[in-house]
Write an enzyme that holds these catalytic residues in place. Sequence first.
Site, PDB file in Angstrom:
ATOM      1  N   LYS A 292       0.828  -1.212   0.000  1.00 30.24           N
ATOM      2  CA  LYS A 292       0.000   0.000   0.000  1.00 30.24           C
ATOM      3  C   LYS A 292       0.864   1.265   0.000  1.00 30.24           C
ATOM      4  CE  LYS A 292      -4.053  -2.099   2.158  1.00 30.24           C
ATOM      5  NZ  LYS A 292      -4.964  -2.113   3.337  1.00 30.24           N
TER       6      LYS A 292
ATOM      7  N   LYS B 208      -9.013 -11.328  -8.690  1.00 32.57           N
ATOM      8  CA  LYS B 208     -10.172 -11.426  -7.817  1.00 32.57           C
ATOM      9  C   LYS B 208     -11.032 -10.161  -7.911  1.00 32.57           C
ATOM     10  CE  LYS B 208     -10.095 -12.813  -3.584  1.00 32.57           C
ATOM     11  NZ  LYS B 208      -9.729 -12.997  -2.145  1.00 32.57           N
TER      12      LYS B 208
ATOM     13  N   LYS C   6     -13.219  -4.455  -4.254  1.00 34.80           N
ATOM     14  CA  LYS C   6     -13.746  -3.096  -4.141  1.00 34.80           C
ATOM     15  C   LYS C   6     -12.604  -2.075  -4.162  1.00 34.80           C
ATOM     16  CE  LYS C   6     -14.007  -3.506   0.931  1.00 34.80           C
ATOM     17  NZ  LYS C   6     -14.901  -3.585   2.087  1.00 34.80           N
TER      18      LYS C   6
END
Length: 326
Positions: free
Chosen positions: A111, A192, A195
């Site tokens: 991240k 996958k 969101k």
Amino acid sequence: MARVFSGIQPTGEIHLGNYLGAVRRWVATQHDDDALYCIVDLHALTVPKDPTELRAKILELAQVLVAAGLDPEVVTLFAQSHVAEHTELGWVMECTASFGELRRMTQFKEKAERSEFVSAGLFTYPALMAADILLYDTEKVPVGDDQRQHLELARDLAVRFNSRYGETFVVPEAAIPPVAARVMDLQDPRRKMSKSVDSPQGTVLVLDEPKVIERKFKRAVTDSESEVRYDPEAKPGVSNLVAILAAATDRDPHEVAAGYTQYGPLKADTAEAVIELLRPLQERFAELAADPAETARILAMGAEKARKTASATMVRVRDRLGLPPL
């Protein structure tokens, strides 16, 4: 009954993969364990959020979970920020974890590489996650591969604290969920459904209108050859549709695939099955959305239940640490 804890961030709408992979299982097993389901809104703050949007997302997530079938009279459903002991124990866990342990967390590395602004909260996120789990004498934590490292840290911190200060925390175990449908992106079936990835046409949201769901499946990526068979490696697009239809109708993917010779009918039937699967959830959600005060009451009730255990844990922790009692 084992004590189970699981958290979910209010960072976006629940999609079909979330529902089939986790939420539907939570509903099916809610009478089997003493389960706490926490909307981890403090974790969402590691990335700047619009306050009005965040407040709405917290409420919406609670409504979706109840609409999906979680019974707030059976499980403890609450917002993390409603229970102040999370942040208190989070600081204690930051003081128990080492800098090196937090630096090695792979999710932080991934991240941080994608962000211009990296908050200190993103770095210490796993310590707060450990506090979330340890606060409730949790015995089992359902985890996927992406959270396994964080749970191992929580276990290590519990053992370390117990060793330094005496038996205080239950050391949680990973609860490996039964294999569920692995729902892939409809536009990129090698990835996958997520969101956090911007793929609006590849992601089916549980609150999507039926016409939207139908359109997304109609445009789903398939394969160059026309044979319908369940083979995720060789035919990821078709296999994704087959897996979704199998999960929605509680059948075996190979059995489902044997019933089709063309992609068109498979897409149409998968869309119809998903629409019917989500219809009761969407109808109940509409009722809850029309009465936000009821959702607020549910969250307040859950927070009160959670606080009883959390406050008792913090009495033990403060005593072990030598802090004065409140």
